[in-house]
Design a protein around this motif. Structure first.
Motif, PDB file in Angstrom:
ATOM      1  N   LEU A  38      48.592  36.045  46.272  1.00  0.00           N
ATOM      2  CA  LEU A  38      48.049  35.395  45.914  1.00  0.00           C
ATOM      3  C   LEU A  38      46.543  36.051  46.879  1.00  0.00           C
ATOM      4  O   LEU A  38      45.834  36.361  46.666  1.00  0.00           O
ATOM      5  N   SER A  39      46.930  36.238  48.558  1.00  0.00           N
ATOM      6  CA  SER A  39      45.871  36.915  49.090  1.00  0.00           C
ATOM      7  C   SER A  39      45.581  37.941  48.906  1.00  0.00           C
ATOM      8  O   SER A  39      44.600  38.742  49.370  1.00  0.00           O
ATOM      9  N   LEU A  40      47.013  38.484  49.230  1.00  0.00           N
ATOM     10  CA  LEU A  40      46.920  39.968  49.028  1.00  0.00           C
ATOM     11  C   LEU A  40      46.182  40.293  47.501  1.00  0.00           C
ATOM     12  O   LEU A  40      46.007  41.568  47.643  1.00  0.00           O
ATOM     13  N   ALA A  41      46.654  39.816  46.447  1.00  0.00           N
ATOM     14  CA  ALA A  41      46.211  39.981  45.278  1.00  0.00           C
ATOM     15  C   ALA A  41      44.321  40.311  45.017  1.00  0.00           C
ATOM     16  O   ALA A  41      43.439  41.265  44.501  1.00  0.00           O
ATOM     17  N   HIS A  42      44.204  39.270  45.630  1.00  0.00           N
ATOM     18  CA  HIS A  42      42.247  39.068  45.686  1.00  0.00           C
ATOM     19  C   HIS A  42      42.166  39.948  47.037  1.00  0.00           C
ATOM     20  O   HIS A  42      41.302  40.728  46.627  1.00  0.00           O
ATOM     21  N   ASN A  43      42.949  40.257  47.800  1.00  0.00           N
ATOM     22  CA  ASN A  43      41.920  41.482  48.540  1.00  0.00           C
ATOM     23  C   ASN A  43      41.857  42.779  48.252  1.00  0.00           C
ATOM     24  O   ASN A  43      41.328  43.445  47.613  1.00  0.00           O
ATOM     25  N   LEU A  44      43.160  42.683  47.848  1.00  0.00           N
ATOM     26  CA  LEU A  44      43.796  44.140  45.967  1.00  0.00           C
ATOM     27  C   LEU A  44      42.292  44.128  45.473  1.00  0.00           C
ATOM     28  O   LEU A  44      42.177  45.483  45.103  1.00  0.00           O
ATOM     29  N   LEU A  45      42.024  43.767  44.461  1.00  0.00           N
ATOM     30  CA  LEU A  45      41.350  43.415  43.567  1.00  0.00           C
ATOM     31  C   LEU A  45      39.925  43.469  44.268  1.00  0.00           C
ATOM     32  O   LEU A  45      39.071  43.851  43.777  1.00  0.00           O
ATOM     33  N   LYS A  46      39.819  43.194  45.518  1.00  0.00           N
ATOM     34  CA  LYS A  46      38.082  43.096  45.919  1.00  0.00           C
ATOM     35  C   LYS A  46      37.617  44.509  45.782  1.00  0.00           C
ATOM     36  O   LYS A  46      37.452  44.957  46.442  1.00  0.00           O
ATOM     37  N   ASN A  47      39.009  45.046  46.846  1.00  0.00           N
ATOM     38  CA  ASN A  47      38.685  46.309  47.309  1.00  0.00           C
ATOM     39  C   ASN A  47      38.483  47.636  46.107  1.00  0.00           C
ATOM     40  O   ASN A  47      38.068  47.793  46.119  1.00  0.00           O
TER      41      ASN A  47
END
Length: 60
Positions: free
Chosen positions: A35-44
C-alpha cells in the motif's frame, strides 16, 4: 480531535483500506508495504504530470 497523518488518511479514505486482508504480522507488514509503494508511485506520477504541464506551458 487530532488529524491523522496525511498518508494514513489517504490510504484509509481514498484507497478503501478498512481492514487488512491478510493475517499474521509478517503478512500485514507486506500488505502495508504494498500500500505504501502504491501510494508513493501514485504521488510520483502526479508530480511528474504536474511538472510536465509546467514545462509545456513554458515552451508555448
Amino acid at each position: 480531535m487530532s488529524e491523522l497523518e496525511p498518508v494514513f488518511r489517504d490510504i484509509k479514505n481514498y484507497r478503501g483500506l478498512k481492514r487488512y486482508l491478510l493475517r499474521s504480522l509478517p503478512k500485514v507488514r507486506l500488505e502495508v508495504g504494498w500500500l505504501s509503494l502504491a501510494h508513493n508511485l501514485l504521488k510520483n506520477v502526479a508530480i511528474d504530470a504536474k511538472n510536465k504541464g509546467a514545462k509545456h506551458r513554458q515552451v508555448a
